[in-house]
Design a protein around this motif. Structure first.
Motif, PDB file in Angstrom:
ATOM      1  N   UNK A  57      34.896   5.399  36.067  1.00 25.14           N
ATOM      2  CA  UNK A  57      34.091   5.212  34.862  1.00 25.14           C
ATOM      3  C   UNK A  57      32.993   6.268  34.872  1.00 25.14           C
ATOM      4  N   UNK A  58      33.154   7.248  34.006  1.00 23.74           N
ATOM      5  CA  UNK A  58      32.220   8.363  33.927  1.00 23.74           C
ATOM      6  C   UNK A  58      31.392   8.253  32.652  1.00 23.74           C
ATOM      7  N   UNK A  59      30.114   8.662  32.704  1.00 23.38           N
ATOM      8  CA  UNK A  59      29.254   8.542  31.517  1.00 23.38           C
ATOM      9  C   UNK A  59      29.681   9.507  30.417  1.00 23.38           C
ATOM     10  N   UNK A  60      29.693   9.000  29.206  1.00 20.79           N
ATOM     11  CA  UNK A  60      30.024   9.845  28.062  1.00 20.79           C
ATOM     12  C   UNK A  60      28.931  10.882  27.846  1.00 20.79           C
ATOM     13  N   UNK A  61      27.688  10.463  28.045  1.00 18.93           N
ATOM     14  CA  UNK A  61      26.542  11.363  27.934  1.00 18.93           C
ATOM     15  C   UNK A  61      25.877  11.429  29.307  1.00 18.93           C
ATOM     16  N   UNK A  62      26.090  12.502  30.009  1.00 19.82           N
ATOM     17  CA  UNK A  62      25.589  12.589  31.386  1.00 19.82           C
ATOM     18  C   UNK A  62      24.061  12.663  31.444  1.00 19.82           C
TER      19      UNK A  62
ATOM     20  N   UNK B  60      37.802   6.570  32.403  1.00 18.80           N
ATOM     21  CA  UNK B  60      37.205   6.216  31.112  1.00 18.80           C
ATOM     22  C   UNK B  60      35.809   6.805  31.015  1.00 18.80           C
ATOM     23  N   UNK B  61      35.450   7.269  29.822  1.00 19.55           N
ATOM     24  CA  UNK B  61      34.078   7.662  29.534  1.00 19.55           C
ATOM     25  C   UNK B  61      33.420   6.502  28.786  1.00 19.55           C
ATOM     26  N   UNK B  62      32.329   6.022  29.326  1.00 19.72           N
ATOM     27  CA  UNK B  62      31.647   4.875  28.734  1.00 19.72           C
ATOM     28  C   UNK B  62      30.351   5.313  28.053  1.00 19.72           C
ATOM     29  N   UNK B  63      30.136   4.733  26.885  1.00 27.84           N
ATOM     30  CA  UNK B  63      28.905   4.980  26.130  1.00 27.84           C
ATOM     31  C   UNK B  63      28.204   3.652  25.898  1.00 27.84           C
ATOM     32  N   UNK B  64      26.976   3.559  26.334  1.00 31.18           N
ATOM     33  CA  UNK B  64      26.199   2.331  26.185  1.00 31.18           C
ATOM     34  C   UNK B  64      25.965   2.013  24.708  1.00 31.18           C
TER      35      UNK B  64
END
Length: 464
Positions: free
Chosen positions: A263-268, A329-333
């Motif tokens: 699970x990688x951040x969509x906005x780093x 997956x790229x996750x966005x809060x």
């Protein structure tokens, strides 16, 4: 002045946190233009295989929870399965298994991972169907006759209806029934079968059934999802110890199958994206990995989930780590009391037919993560849904390259099983997702090897 200092301090802490996360958890990306994927080497005795699951291929699984699920609707009266599809006779693998074994032999693999349908073997609590037991015995004998090693999965998502009516794996006391089933079938087949998988993807079963509500029983209760995951992990340990104590147990290789997804951040640059990734990773990957390594589960997220558990006999109680891997997956809060993130994709992502991006670097990362258990690794599932067959060869070549790179660097990977042997019923997605090495015409049940699958056959042949 004080306010300015406070704001400056908060900004500094934020920047430091982002730098820490960015450096500590990089999103690995390789320059594929400068990589020769033809340069791959595999250790002596490396096992090549393919895999299926009973409900997805056998047909007429009418006595399990998925049969009821397919024929029900949600609270809004929408069908549970895409376009109201039903598994039905599926690939008719129950009757065509000898023909399908010939297909396995033709592609050159030496191992076939398949599951036993618990609901067919034990249709009523404590009552076993001799004809069904004999059927699987015939499948095993047919595989061995063709020099194909059977790899049996004891639980692949489906439960007998009677077991579900008792609460299934929601209740720890129900584990006894599963252990009894496993001991029964192990006693029947273990003189011929030496490779056993206990539970397939306990985290997927729990998350999809008790958090997302997409799998049966369709509940949306994060705490219950974690409780169920814990019980599945306990089930693995109890089955492992029970089978090891039976005749042929010590000579058998018994492991669990775990899907790893990064699970990688969509906005780093966004700390909230990082936080949801850390929480999701802790639950989806961390619980099982911690349990397998040390026998402990420690998850404490107030107002969301809590789980603290310790088992003295769970640590390293597995002979191998079965790794299933597809993508990350790229996750966005997002501000939502229940669904506090969303999956996002980038324009540069090469997508599969499932909502996954092709990300072979992730298999390399997953192998590194699984290696921390200090057990041999078998890639028990890896494959692509690609109905038009224009990305399959790329997927196979790059993912196997990623695996070979990890082996070259010292990872103890013993085998690779492509998912799946043939197109099948892909759970909530019905028949739309085409993972098969062999294309299936579900009207005629004709199988044909896909052009994109030939790279897999070539890699196997070149590795011998």
């Amino acid at each position: 002045m004080i306010l300015a200092l406070l704001i400056g301090s908060i900004a500094l802490i934020y920047v430091i946190a982002i730098i820490y996360f960015h450096c500590r958890y990089p999103e690995l990306r390789w320059d594929w233009k400068n990589i020769n994927t033809k340069k791959m080497n595999f250790p002596l005795g490396f096992s090549w295989g393919t895999a299926t699951a009973s409900h997805q291929v056998e047909g007429n699984c009418t006595n399990n929870n998925w049969f009821l699920w397919e024929n029900s609707k949600d609270e809004n009266m929408n069908p549970r399965i895409k376009d109201s599809q039903r598994s039905g006779i599926a690939c008719n693998h129950w009757n065509k298994y000898k023909d399908d074994i010939d297909l396995i032999k033709k592609i050159g693999v030496t191992h076939y991972r398949f599951s036993l349908e618990w609901s067919k073997i034990e249709p009523e609590k404590g009552k076993y169907d001799k004809e069904v037991i004999d059927h699987y015995s015939n499948v095993i004998d047919s595989l061995i006759k063709e020099h194909i090693t059977p790899v049996i999965t004891l639980h692949h998502f489906t439960n007998p209806i009677w077991f579900d009516e008792m609460g299934g794996f929601e209740k720890e006391e129900n584990i006894d029934y599963f252990v009894s089933f496993c001991k029964t079938v192990f006693s029947e087949y273990s003189s011929r079968v030496k490779n056993w998988c206990t539970i397939n993807e306990p985290e997927v079963y729990s998350v999809m059934g008790y958090f997302a509500g997409i799998f049966p029983p369709g509940k949306k209760n994060p705490q219950l999802a974690v409780e169920t995951l814990k019980n599945l992990l306990i089930s693995h340990t109890r089955v492992y110890n029970a089978l090891k104590s039976l005749p042929n147990g010590k000579e058998s290789s018994i492991g669990i199958v775990k899907n790893i997804m990064q699970f990688d951040p969509y906005r780093r640059w966004n700390i909230f994206d990082w936080i949801v990734c850390r929480i999701t990773n802790k639950i989806y990957n961390g619980i099982a990995l911690s349990y397998l390594k040390s026998g402990t589960i420690n998850v404490n997220y107030p107002f969301f989930v809590r789980m603290n558990y310790k088992s003295d006999n769970a640590a390293l109680a597995t002979d191998f780590f079965g790794l299933n891997y597809y993508s990350h997956s790229h996750l966005k809060f997002k501000f939502d009391s229940y669904e506090f993130f969303e999956n996002k994709f980038f324009d540069y992502d090469t997508m599969t037919d499932m909502p996954y991006a092709i990300y072979p670097e992730g298999l390399y990362r997953a192998i590194k993560q699984a290696s921390k258990i200090n057990k041999p690794i078998i890639i028990t599932e890896n494959g692509i849904a690609d109905a038009i067959d224009d990305r399959r060869s790329l997927f196979i070549e790059r993912y196997i390259y990623a695996m070979s790179k990890s082996i070259k660097e010292g990872a103890d990977v013993r085998g690779y099983y492509y998912w799946s042997l043939m197109d099948n019923f892909e759970w909530a997605e019905g028949y739309d997702m085409r993972f098969g090495l062999y294309q299936v015409d579900f009207k005629t049940q004709e199988r044909s090897l896909r052009k994109g699958s030939r790279v897999f056959v070539n890699i196997i042949n070149e590795s011998k």
